[in-house]
Design a protein around this motif. Structure first.
Motif, mmCIF file in Angstrom:
data_model
loop_
_atom_site.group_PDB
_atom_site.id
_atom_site.type_symbol
_atom_site.label_atom_id
_atom_site.label_comp_id
_atom_site.label_asym_id
_atom_site.label_seq_id
_atom_site.Cartn_x
_atom_site.Cartn_y
_atom_site.Cartn_z
ATOM 1 N N ASN A 251 7.325 9.292 -0.042
ATOM 2 C CA ASN A 251 7.399 8.196 -1.003
ATOM 3 C C ASN A 251 7.515 6.872 -0.278
ATOM 4 O OD1 ASN A 251 7.163 9.666 -3.252
ATOM 5 N ND2 ASN A 251 9.328 9.694 -3.777
ATOM 6 N N LYS B 90 4.211 5.909 1.059
ATOM 7 C CA LYS B 90 3.306 5.440 0.015
ATOM 8 C C LYS B 90 3.760 4.096 -0.541
ATOM 9 C CE LYS B 90 3.296 9.497 -2.106
ATOM 10 N NZ LYS B 90 3.070 10.388 -3.228
ATOM 11 N N SER C 43 2.751 0.624 0.841
ATOM 12 C CA SER C 43 1.522 -0.069 0.435
ATOM 13 C C SER C 43 1.832 -1.252 -0.468
ATOM 14 C CB SER C 43 0.598 0.900 -0.284
ATOM 15 O OG SER C 43 1.256 1.432 -1.399
ATOM 16 N N LEU C 44 3.066 -1.346 -0.987
ATOM 17 C CA LEU C 44 3.428 -2.509 -1.788
ATOM 18 C C LEU C 44 3.529 -3.753 -0.917
ATOM 19 C CD1 LEU C 44 6.062 -0.882 -4.103
ATOM 20 C CD2 LEU C 44 3.803 -1.659 -4.712
ATOM 21 N N VAL D 234 1.325 -5.330 0.176
ATOM 22 C CA VAL D 234 0.287 -6.269 -0.238
ATOM 23 C C VAL D 234 0.887 -7.404 -1.057
ATOM 24 C CG1 VAL D 234 -0.343 -5.047 -2.347
ATOM 25 C CG2 VAL D 234 -2.058 -6.330 -1.135
ATOM 26 N N VAL E 51 -3.443 -1.265 3.068
ATOM 27 C CA VAL E 51 -3.934 -1.719 1.766
ATOM 28 C C VAL E 51 -4.206 -3.206 1.791
ATOM 29 C CG1 VAL E 51 -3.298 -1.962 -0.637
ATOM 30 C CG2 VAL E 51 -2.794 0.143 0.554
ATOM 31 N N ALA F 108 -8.012 -2.656 2.199
ATOM 32 C CA ALA F 108 -8.412 -2.596 0.799
ATOM 33 C C ALA F 108 -8.338 -3.957 0.129
ATOM 34 C CB ALA F 108 -7.534 -1.600 0.043
ATOM 35 N N ILE G 62 -12.131 1.941 -0.587
ATOM 36 C CA ILE G 62 -11.035 2.562 -1.345
ATOM 37 C C ILE G 62 -10.975 4.052 -1.041
ATOM 38 C CG2 ILE G 62 -10.251 3.102 -3.668
ATOM 39 C CD1 ILE G 62 -11.185 0.317 -4.424
ATOM 40 N N THR H 243 -9.153 4.320 2.255
ATOM 41 C CA THR H 243 -7.724 4.039 2.132
ATOM 42 C C THR H 243 -7.005 5.200 1.455
ATOM 43 O OG1 THR H 243 -8.427 1.781 1.779
ATOM 44 C CG2 THR H 243 -6.124 2.260 1.422
ATOM 45 N N MET H 244 -7.567 5.643 0.323
ATOM 46 C CA MET H 244 -6.936 6.751 -0.382
ATOM 47 C C MET H 244 -6.931 7.992 0.500
ATOM 48 S SD MET H 244 -8.246 6.582 -4.253
ATOM 49 C CE MET H 244 -7.140 6.007 -5.518
ATOM 50 N N TYR I 91 -3.979 8.057 2.996
ATOM 51 C CA TYR I 91 -2.691 8.427 2.388
ATOM 52 C C TYR I 91 -2.693 9.899 1.979
ATOM 53 C CZ TYR I 91 -1.214 3.586 2.293
ATOM 54 O OH TYR I 91 -0.834 2.334 2.660
ATOM 55 N N LEU I 92 -3.828 10.327 1.447
ATOM 56 C CA LEU I 92 -3.926 11.722 1.005
ATOM 57 C C LEU I 92 -3.749 12.671 2.190
ATOM 58 C CD1 LEU I 92 -4.469 13.161 -1.599
ATOM 59 C CD2 LEU I 92 -6.849 13.288 -1.004
ATOM 60 N N SER J 102 -0.157 12.856 3.171
ATOM 61 C CA SER J 102 0.603 13.663 2.207
ATOM 62 C C SER J 102 0.315 15.144 2.386
ATOM 63 C CB SER J 102 0.241 13.259 0.783
ATOM 64 O OG SER J 102 0.593 11.950 0.552
#
Lengths: 401, 514
Positions: free
Chosen positions: A335, A338, A341-342, A344, A352, A356, A370, A373-374, A377-378, A381
């Motif tokens: 978490n 992930k 990424s805030l 930004v 990001v 992104a 995108i 970027t995804m 993270y994927l 995870s």
């Protein structure tokens, strides 16, 4: 009246039916065909629409843009980067920035989380209330709000570099970020590293040897003096022989800013503080739950066997608590990664933000950027959850559950 | 004898009173036992007090003591006007409060936002009080009717058609898509190596498309006729009412038992008509407020309510899909859930903003807020799916076995009925044992578990099946019950309240389902 046994049913057909249609048999196969047709139709719609839209906007699909010059600067780079580097380099720079903020945040979050959990569990009434208030306040505020709070309300309100707050004249805190001494490698650096590596490997080998001696022959070997010697004595000796491994360059205030030392940008400080305090609140609850989940009788059983309190904790309570703690703890680490990424929102140059965000607005290659970027993270995870399932399997095997 | 008496000791006077034990209750006791009972604890107490002092004192000073409380706007907070170092500036917040709540929503139209918020509160509050009746109706209003009404309230605008026109439009869109796929297959097939195959498939698809267009021709023709009349909304509404009510009547049991369904369907349509008339949807509705003007608390509430309402059905569907034994559905559900759970929300929003418009036809623009809502619905749906799955699978004592119980009781009940009707009962030994075991379990489960269990059992057949495979074919579950069950389960899950206890197993009710 003949009583012949009926022939057994054809197992192969049953197996195929089971594989193709699950427990529902051929009905399931039919459902799958309909489902596949719907998926195919949606996929077709998406592909054809995207093609038409890209053609209308004159955007060439593909990853060729990654070799183009980026043409913008990034204010924190772990590897050398200039505006004339490619978008691929931007991607790597952003990814490294994401990883560094995640790792630092995870370390701090774990430390703060354990401390807060111990506070909440402490018999001291005031301290446990303080821990409770911390957890309840921090958990119930959105993390984006906390990031903005630290960046806009706390760090921006700090004095400028000339009036910066100094800690022992080594570290300076101002609204331009955190200035810390920078280590500079000297001649003794490589031998020091080598000695450190030898020390760590040797200590691990000693531990393995001592444990096998205990388990197989019942022989207790005291290894901690040797471990200390290996971990600290050996590097110290190399330092004496080859000279200092590194010296620190202290920051000096010159004019309106600092010269020397390395500067940590305020965005990084705000993001790390916000993410680690936020995640720490969750970690504190996880740790508390883990420790409380071990029954009091376990402690009593340990002491009835004649184990000391520390040994009981180390051998009986903590392993059982860790079984409860580790899976949700990894979840919190994910978490945090992930949530980084805030960044930004405050302009910290993470994946990001620079890839992104800036790269996307410059090139318009929405799909590729995108997806990349995804995908990153994927990947993080999925790797973590794969490691976790291996861990869960091992724990359940070793506990015989 | 006398020796013993002389040597024995008998106390002649009372002992002096010992001091009362240290008080361990009340504030003093708390201080003694939990704060200052040992040197370490004293140290910890001091540390805690310092921590509190360093955080609370400056905050109170900033928020209350140094704050400016009176004034019109920010100017009152300037140090030269206030005369001291200023902390919090409450007049500024007061001046900006409407903007924090409504964003740039036009001032004359803000009553609509207020009305929507009041409506939400009025519908939500009784849903949260377990004792109040009519949960089904309430949940239906909140989860289905309220979002639609709130959309027309907040956004404005009217409608030009109703159910019939929408159905016709959707079907036509679907048909166009099929036809374009066929055309796309035909066009490059001249040069391709597998040209004949593509040509055949393309023509087949075109044929299907043409067939569909002929099938839906009555609908589209009717729609065009309706659009031609002046009162298109009301004509369409009347036709939709008649058709839907008749279908409900038929599904509800026809002349024999369908009157109740018919009545409730008509009541629902009357309610819809009243809403349309009240809001003037048939002639333009309320003035349109673009979503770019929305902001503040309004957007927060819109996003969160939409996320909550939409994530639950998505989550239930995905969770059941993940528990299904049908390979493709299970793989799809797992991939879908893990994908959305593995990426940060902000990249989902980037996805919704930049990628989603590319996926849609060029003439089809989606509002920015709606795009974000779609992203959030998918994202929260995946998380909700894991919650639902956790509730279903990790609590075998309740739901998992509940499913089996419900299914098995249905079967056994069916067999018993056949026996009663004179058909030869074929109760084999294991089946009877199953029956007994099931009855034992079943008595322990309340109605809620069974209700919950019925839903997965009927929607995804592969998810929970009793050992005997043939029983599946005996079950003929009414399709219209799906909607009812969905609604019930949404309400049940949303409330997470314990359903009322009823002692005997609800066999009659299970009949009703079949």
């Amino acid at each position: 009246m003949s009583t012949e046994a009926r022939k057994p049913p054809a197992q192969i057909a049953l197996k195929i039916r089971r594989i193709l249609g699950g427990k529902t048999g051929w009905n399931g196969v039919a459902v799958q065909f309909v489902f596949a047709a719907i998926l195919g139709w949606i996929g077709y719609e998406i592909v054809s629409n995207t093609r038409a839209n890209l053609e209308n906007q004159h955007i060439a699909a593909g990853f060729g843009f990654l070799r183009n010059n980026a043409g913008f600067d990034v204010n924190q780079t772990l590897i050398s980067y200039t505006g004339s580097d490619t978008f691929l380099r931007v991607f790597v720079v952003g990814l490294l920035n994401t990883l560094v903020v995640s790792v630092v945040g995870i370390v701090f979050a774990t430390v703060i989380g354990f401390i807060v959990a111990l506070c909440r569990l402490s018999p001291n009434w005031l301290l446990s209330r303080v821990g409770e208030i911390y957890v309840e306040i921090i958990r119930n505020l959105p993390v984006l709000f906390q990031i903005l709070f630290w960046y806009l309300a706390v760090l921006a309100a700090l004095p400028n570099p000339r009036q910066s707050i100094s800690l022992l004249g080594i570290v300076f805190i101002s609204n331009r970020g955190l200035v810390i001494p920078r280590p500079i490698g000297e001649s003794g650096f490589e031998p020091f590293l080598a000695a450190l590596a030898v020390g760590i490997v040797g200590a691990l080998a000693l531990r393995v040897y001592a444990r096998s001696a205990l388990f197989q022959r019942g022989q207790m070997i005291r290894i901690w003096p040797y471990v200390l010697g290996l971990l600290f004595g050996l590097p110290l000796v190399t330092m004496l022989v080859f000279g200092l491994p590194f010296t620190f360059e202290l920051p000096q205030l010159k004019g309106f800013n600092f010269a020397g030392g390395s500067r940590i940008i305020p965005e990084f400080v705000a993001l790390t503080v916000a993410l680690s305090t936020y995640t720490a609140a969750f970690i504190a609850e996880i740790v508390r739950a883990g420790i409380l989940s071990v029954h009091k009788g376990q402690m009593e059983a340990g002491s009835s066997l004649g184990l000391s309190r520390g040994t009981t904790l180390r051998l009986i309570v903590v392993p059982q608590a860790m079984r409860v703690i580790v899976p949700p703890l990894t979840n919190q680490y994910l978490n945090l990664t992930k949530n980084s990424s805030l960044a930004v929102a405050i302009g910290y140059p993470d994946l990001v933000s620079v890839f992104a965000g800036t790269s996307l607005s410059q090139t318009g290659q929405a799909i590729e950027i995108i997806a990349m970027t995804m995908g990153v993270y994927l990947l993080i995870s999925l790797l973590t959850s794969a490691v976790m399932s291996v861990y869960g399997w091992r724990v359940s095997r070793s506990l015989g559950a | 004898m006398s020796d013993i008496t002389s040597s024995s000791f008998v106390r002649h006077d009372l002992l002096t009173e010992r001091p009362a034990p240290v008080k361990t209750t009340g504030f003093i006791g708390l201080v003694r036992t939990r704060l200052f009972n040992s040197p370490t604890n004293i140290l910890l107490t001091i540390v805690g007090a310092l921590l509190l002092g360093f955080t609370i004192v400056p905050s109170v000073k900033f928020l209350m003591v140094d704050a400016v409380w009176t004034g019109k706007d920010r100017a009152a907070c300037l140090p030269e006007n206030a005369g001291f170092a200023v902390g919090a500036c409450w007049p500024y917040i007061q001046a900006k409060l409407p903007q924090l709540i409504y964003g740039f929503y036009p001032e004359a139209e803000r009553w609509r936002v207020n009305l929507a918020l009041i409506l939400a509160a009025v519908l939500l509050l009784p849903l949260l009080v377990p004792r109040l009746p009519a949960k089904g109706l309430n949940a239906g209003l909140f989860f289905f009717a309220f979002p639609v009404v709130a959309f027309f309230l907040l956004h404005g605008g009217g409608i030009t058609g109703f159910g019939l026109s929408w159905t016709a439009g959707l079907l036509q869109l679907f048909d166009d898509s099929i036809m374009s796929a066929g055309q796309a297959l035909l066009s490059p097939s001249k040069t391709s190596a597998i040209a004949p195959l593509l040509w055949v498939i393309g023509n087949l698809i075109l044929l299907v498309g043409t067939a569909i267009s002929w099938l839906i021709f009555p609908l589209t023709w009717l729609r065009d006729q309706i659009q031609g009349t002046g009162q298109s909304v009301w004509v369409d509404f009347a036709i939709t009412t008649v058709v839907v009510s008749l279908i409900a009547f038929w599904l509800g049991g026809g002349v024999r038992a369908g009157w109740r369904t018919l009545a409730s369907s008509l009541a629902a349509f009357v309610a819809i008509a009243i809403v349309i008339k009240l809001m003037g949807l048939d002639h333009g509705g309320l003035p349109i407020v673009q979503t770019s003007l929305w902001g503040g608390l309004l957007v927060t509430l819109v996003v969160s309510v939409t996320g909550i309402v939409t994530s639950l059905p998505i989550g239930i569907a995905l969770a059941l899909g993940r528990r299904s034994t049908i390979p493709l559905i299970r793989i799809f559900s797992i991939a879908f859930i893990e994908f959305w759970r593995g990426v940060p929300l902000i990249t989902v929003l980037f996805f919704a903003t930049y990628m989603l418009p590319l996926f849609l036809p060029g003439n089809f623009t989606v509002d920015g807020l709606v795009r974000a809502l779609i992203g959030i619905a998918l994202f929260t749906g995946a998380y909700q799916a894991e919650n639902v799955r956790g509730g279903v699978s990790c609590d075998p004592a309740r739901a998992g076995r509940g499913c089996r119980c419900a299914r098995a009781v249905l079967v056994e009940d069916d067999l018993a009925h056949r026996a009663a009707a004179g058909a030869a009962p074929r109760h084999s030994e294991p089946r009877q044992q199953l029956h007994l075991a099931v009855q034992g379990h079943f008595a322990r489960f309340d109605r809620g578990a069974v209700r919950f269990a019925r839903f997965p059992a009927s929607v995804v057949r592969g998810s929970e099946v009793v050992d005997a495979v043939d029983v599946v074919h005996r079950l003929r579950l009414c399709r219209y019950h799906l909607l009812y069950l969905l609604l019930w389960n949404v309400a049940l899950l949303a409330l997470r309240r314990a359903p009322p206890q009823r002692p005997p197993p609800q066999l009659i009710e299970l009949h009703h389902v079949r």
